[in-house]
Design an enzyme around this catalytic site. Structure first.
Site, PDB file in Angstrom:
ATOM      1  N   ASP A 112       0.851  -1.174   0.000  1.00 25.49           N
ATOM      2  CA  ASP A 112       0.000   0.000   0.000  1.00 25.49           C
ATOM      3  C   ASP A 112       0.897   1.237   0.000  1.00 25.49           C
ATOM      4  O   ASP A 112       2.041   1.183   0.470  1.00 25.49           O
ATOM      5  CB  ASP A 112      -0.918   0.021   1.226  1.00 25.49           C
ATOM      6  CG  ASP A 112      -1.995   1.106   1.124  1.00 25.49           C
ATOM      7  OD1 ASP A 112      -3.010   0.858   0.459  1.00 25.49           O
ATOM      8  OD2 ASP A 112      -1.802   2.189   1.688  1.00 25.49           O
ATOM      9  N   GLU A 160       0.780   5.866   0.174  1.00 25.09           N
ATOM     10  CA  GLU A 160       0.079   7.136   0.247  1.00 25.09           C
ATOM     11  C   GLU A 160       0.788   8.088  -0.708  1.00 25.09           C
ATOM     12  O   GLU A 160       1.991   7.946  -0.960  1.00 25.09           O
ATOM     13  CB  GLU A 160       0.064   7.703   1.670  1.00 25.09           C
ATOM     14  CG  GLU A 160      -0.613   6.813   2.700  1.00 25.09           C
ATOM     15  CD  GLU A 160      -2.079   6.552   2.431  1.00 25.09           C
ATOM     16  OE1 GLU A 160      -2.705   7.365   1.704  1.00 25.09           O
ATOM     17  OE2 GLU A 160      -2.601   5.544   2.923  1.00 25.09           O
ATOM     18  N   HIS A 167      -4.552  11.158   4.845  1.00 25.52           N
ATOM     19  CA  HIS A 167      -3.450  10.481   5.541  1.00 25.52           C
ATOM     20  C   HIS A 167      -2.757  11.330   6.609  1.00 25.52           C
ATOM     21  O   HIS A 167      -2.027  10.798   7.449  1.00 25.52           O
ATOM     22  CB  HIS A 167      -2.404   9.970   4.545  1.00 25.52           C
ATOM     23  CG  HIS A 167      -1.929  10.981   3.550  1.00 25.52           C
ATOM     24  ND1 HIS A 167      -1.291  12.159   3.907  1.00 25.52           N
ATOM     25  CD2 HIS A 167      -1.988  10.990   2.197  1.00 25.52           C
ATOM     26  CE1 HIS A 167      -0.967  12.833   2.826  1.00 25.52           C
ATOM     27  NE2 HIS A 167      -1.403  12.156   1.768  1.00 25.52           N
ATOM     28  N   HIS A 191      -5.548   7.020   7.062  1.00 24.50           N
ATOM     29  CA  HIS A 191      -4.932   6.030   6.191  1.00 24.50           C
ATOM     30  C   HIS A 191      -3.424   6.023   6.440  1.00 24.50           C
ATOM     31  O   HIS A 191      -2.801   7.073   6.573  1.00 24.50           O
ATOM     32  CB  HIS A 191      -5.196   6.371   4.721  1.00 24.50           C
ATOM     33  CG  HIS A 191      -6.595   6.107   4.291  1.00 24.50           C
ATOM     34  ND1 HIS A 191      -6.903   5.516   3.086  1.00 24.50           N
ATOM     35  CD2 HIS A 191      -7.773   6.337   4.907  1.00 24.50           C
ATOM     36  CE1 HIS A 191      -8.226   5.412   2.978  1.00 24.50           C
ATOM     37  NE2 HIS A 191      -8.769   5.909   4.075  1.00 24.50           N
ATOM     38  N   ASP A 214      -2.596  -0.164   6.570  1.00 27.21           N
ATOM     39  CA  ASP A 214      -3.539  -0.607   5.534  1.00 27.21           C
ATOM     40  C   ASP A 214      -3.087  -1.913   4.905  1.00 27.21           C
ATOM     41  O   ASP A 214      -3.912  -2.774   4.572  1.00 27.21           O
ATOM     42  CB  ASP A 214      -3.706   0.478   4.469  1.00 27.21           C
ATOM     43  CG  ASP A 214      -4.592   1.622   4.947  1.00 27.21           C
ATOM     44  OD1 ASP A 214      -5.047   1.570   6.107  1.00 27.21           O
ATOM     45  OD2 ASP A 214      -4.814   2.560   4.171  1.00 27.21           O
TER      46      ASP A 214
END
Length: 236
Positions: free
Chosen positions: A8, A10, A57, A153, A158
């Site tokens: 994952d 960001e 985030h 997030h 995640d």
């Protein structure tokens, strides 16, 4: 045995051509069980974080300003992934960003990630739960996975949650038994998930006179949907 790498990220926003990755999190699975090996890095994107992304985030420009560049952490990331199979939720978005970052590397650029080699857990979820919400929060609720830690997030958190969701999508551990042949065919499941479903075609039972009267009425409507329906009536 090949590992599975749940990944994952960001980003500063949503356009891979100009926006940048600011956080990467990876979790290693072996036999669909977390091994404890993880990869987790913050990255200086050398551009401002969009306010909409910041709201998701919480990673500010000031916080990221002293973090390493992607080029610095790339060798570690590539080494961690190795020959493992990438597992990503909504894979096209993340693969675009990763490939864009790889293309910016000054030297020794790795080969681009091929989307068809990545297991997209979103496609599996959509196939299994057609018509339902299949974002990570919705899947956690469906499978009773604790997401109370997820106030914002975060790439590693995640990835860890997605690893749990992934096992549930395959049928769960079921009292400790191994997933067996179901787990061994996850790439096939993902490919099947991506296969388009043929639309159902309904045959009209109207008499010719009724069909003509209905078609004349529908022809007075402006919506293109009704135009498609007229075509189906003619072919029925």
């Amino acid at each position: 045995m090949t590992s599975e790498i749940v990944l994952d990220t960001e980003t500063t926003s949503t356009d891979a051509k100009v926006d940048r990755i600011i956080e990467v999190g990876c979790v290693e699975l072996m036999n669909h069980t977390q091994t404890g090996r993880t990869f987790y890095r913050y990255i200086n994107p050398q551009r401002a974080v969009h306010p909409d992304a910041l709201a998701v985030h919480g990673l500010t420009d000031a916080f990221l300003s002293d973090k390493p560049l992607f080029a610095t952490i790339a060798p570690e990331l590539i080494d961690f992934i190795g020959d493992g199979t990438l597992m990503i939720h909504s894979a096209p978005f993340y693969v675009r960003f990763l490939n864009a970052e790889f293309a910016r590397l000054p030297t020794s650029q790795p080969l681009a990630i091929q989307l068809d080699a990545v297991v997209d857990t979103l496609l599996i979820a959509r196939r299994k739960h057609a018509g339902a919400a299949n974002n990570l929060d919705a899947l956690c609720s469906r499978y009773g996975i604790d997401r109370s830690r997820r106030t914002k997030h975060g790439a590693l958190l995640d990835a860890q949650i997605l690893a749990e969701v992934y096992v549930e999508l395959l049928g769960g551990k079921q009292g400790g038994f191994d997933l067996g042949p179901v787990a061994a065919t996850v790439n096939k499941a993902a490919a099947e998930a991506a296969r388009p479903v043929a639309p159902r075609v309904f045959k009209s039972r109207l008499a010719d006179a009724e069909r003509k009267r209905h078609a004349a009425f529908v022809a007075t409507l402006k919506s293109p949907v009704w135009g498609d329906y007229i075509s189906e009536l003619k072919e029925a």
